[in-house]
Design an enzyme around this catalytic site. Structure first.
Site, PDB file in Angstrom:
ATOM      1  CE  LYS A  29      -0.202  -0.540   5.033  1.00  0.00           C
ATOM      2  NZ  LYS A  29      -1.173  -0.854   6.091  1.00  0.00           N
ATOM      3  CE1 TYR A  50      13.575  31.046   6.402  1.00  0.00           C
ATOM      4  CE2 TYR A  50      14.135  28.803   5.744  1.00  0.00           C
ATOM      5  CZ  TYR A  50      13.767  30.017   5.325  1.00  0.00           C
ATOM      6  OH  TYR A  50      13.451  30.322   3.946  1.00  0.00           O
TER       7      TYR A  50
HETATM    8  C1  PLP Z   1      -0.343  -1.818   6.675  1.00  0.00           C
HETATM    9  C2  PLP Z   1      -0.989  -3.222   7.215  1.00  0.00           C
HETATM   10  C3  PLP Z   1      -0.096  -4.311   7.418  1.00  0.00           C
HETATM   11  C4  PLP Z   1       1.226  -4.137   7.125  1.00  0.00           C
HETATM   12  O1  PLP Z   1       2.074  -3.699   8.521  1.00  0.00           O
HETATM   13  P1  PLP Z   1       3.573  -3.597   8.758  1.00  0.00           P
HETATM   14  O2  PLP Z   1       3.487  -2.828  10.297  1.00  0.00           O
HETATM   15  O3  PLP Z   1       4.287  -2.478   7.827  1.00  0.00           O
HETATM   16  O4  PLP Z   1       4.044  -5.022   8.658  1.00  0.00           O
HETATM   17  C5  PLP Z   1      -0.756  -5.421   7.598  1.00  0.00           C
HETATM   18  N1  PLP Z   1      -2.086  -5.514   7.986  1.00  0.00           N
HETATM   19  C6  PLP Z   1      -2.897  -4.544   7.596  1.00  0.00           C
HETATM   20  C7  PLP Z   1      -4.326  -4.685   7.923  1.00  0.00           C
HETATM   21  C8  PLP Z   1      -2.315  -3.562   7.313  1.00  0.00           C
HETATM   22  O5  PLP Z   1      -3.116  -2.213   7.231  1.00  0.00           O
END
Ligand code: PLP
Length: 356
Positions: free
Chosen positions: A35, A252
């Site tokens: 994702k 800054y």
């Molecule tokens: C993002 C996600 C994962 C992966 O999690 P990580 O901590 O990056 O391994 C697994 N399951 C679901 C439902 C997620 O949304």
């Protein structure tokens, strides 16, 4: 010439980390969670490199469509399922497995005759209280989904809130097992942290994300010690230098004041490239492969780094912000965030080169 900043993505590191995850998974199958543009690594590129994966997990229908367009034929899990009735035909068009987590989705599915069979994940809320059915709502939802003519296999899934932390998974796992014991359906439980730390979650299909990119899900355990290799390296160069006398300030807000004589390298990277603006003085950085620190405020296009003890550093000297030689976890910890956020925030203006 473009600015010297660039990200390199190592296909072999992704492939290696995927094999590490596979080894943890044992006999369980592996959804590679890609994702958010594969946590900033590029969707198609990451999917190709993560060749040991049994399937891919995303959220966006656009991302799913891109994977199919790239010729990827493995199963694709839609982690938030579908959002509107118009999404349902896409499940068949792109052969997707939706997660169903709320009663509205069940209603949409009930009203829809699909063109072909689909597999479905049903998400159970075991305590995280974000997505999923409660113990009362699970049975009617599950039955309705099971009765749908085009639903083939149903898997039960849940997600852990503190697999990486002191709370662990025990309470959630017990509750999930209690809620689902009479269903006899396959299970999907583990994110990276659970996969590594809790062998009892290596069942059905596991769902690692962050570990595939070579970062650690744990604050108290380095990626290197887990055998993971950084997939993304963010690198740039020094574009100017300054000499500060004691009492002079830089950047800054005049936020950093030189105590003694200080040599400063001005680095072509800022928050518009995805570097965290809240990274404080002291955040580690590599110049010419040597470890030093940033000083003063991160600005949009520039960071100031201390090169007092790296006398050979000059305009054109290479700088690594994170990746090979300096873990994104460490930079993130210094900035009060997680490597997840750094990787996902890599800005579109940063050119990306794939390396083997
Ligand atoms: C993002 C996600 C994962 C992966 O999690 P990580 O901590 O990056 O391994 C697994 N399951 C679901 C439902 C997620 O949304």
């Amino acid at each position: 010439m473009p600015r010297p900043i660039r990200a390199t993505l190592s296909a072999s590191a992704l492939a290696h980390n995927c094999m590490v995850a596979k080894a943890y998974a044992g006999g369980a199958k592996l959804w590679a969670v890609i994702k958010a543009n594969a946590y900033g690594h590029g969707l198609e590129r990451a999917a190709r490199a993560l060749e040991a994966a049994d399937g891919y997990a995303v959220l966006d229908f656009q991302e799913a469509a891109r994977l199919r367009l790239a010729g990827i034929q493995k199963p694709i899990l839609m982690l938030e399922g579908f959002f509107k009735p118009g999404d349902l035909p896409l499940l068949n068009k792109y052969s997707l497995t939706p997660v169903i987590h709320n009663p509205e989705q069940v209603e949409m599915l009930k009203r829809t005759e699909l063109a072909a069979e689909i597999d479905v994940y049903v998400k159970v809320n075991s305590g995280m209280n974000r997505l999923g059915f409660t113990i009362e709502s699970l049975r009617p939802a599950y039955n309705a989904i099971r009765m749908h003519r085009q639903v083939r296999n149903v898997t039960l899934m849940t997600h852990f809130a503190d697999a990486d932390g002191p709370g662990g998974i025990q309470a959630q796992l017990e509750w999930f097992s209690e809620m689902t014991k009479e269903y006899g359906a396959p299970r999907s439980l583990a994110n990276s942290a659970a996969l590594i730390r809790y062998p009892e979650t290596r069942t059905g299909w596991v769902r690692p994300g962050i570990m595939l990119y070579g970062c650690s899900p744990f604050a108290d355990c380095s990626a290197e010690s887990l055998g993971l290799k950084p997939a993304m390296t963010l690198a740039t160069e020094i574009i100017a230098t300054q000499q500060l006398a004691p009492g002079e300030r830089v950047g800054y807000g005049f936020a950093y004041e030189a105590v003694g004589d200080l040599s400063i390298g001005i680095v072509a990277c800022g928050y518009a490239d995805g570097y965290p603006r809240h990274a404080p003085t002291g955040t580690p950085v590599l110049v010419n492969g040597k470890r030093t620190r940033i000083v003063g405020r991160v600005s949009m296009d520039m960071i100031c780094v201390d090169i007092t003890d790296i006398p050979e550093a000059y305009i054109g000297s290479p700088v690594t912000l994170w990746g090979e030689g300096l873990s994104a976890d460490e930079v993130a910890a210094s900035a009060g965030t997680l490597s997840y956020e750094l990787l996902c925030a890599l800005a579109p203006r940063v050119p990306v080169a794939e390396i083997p």
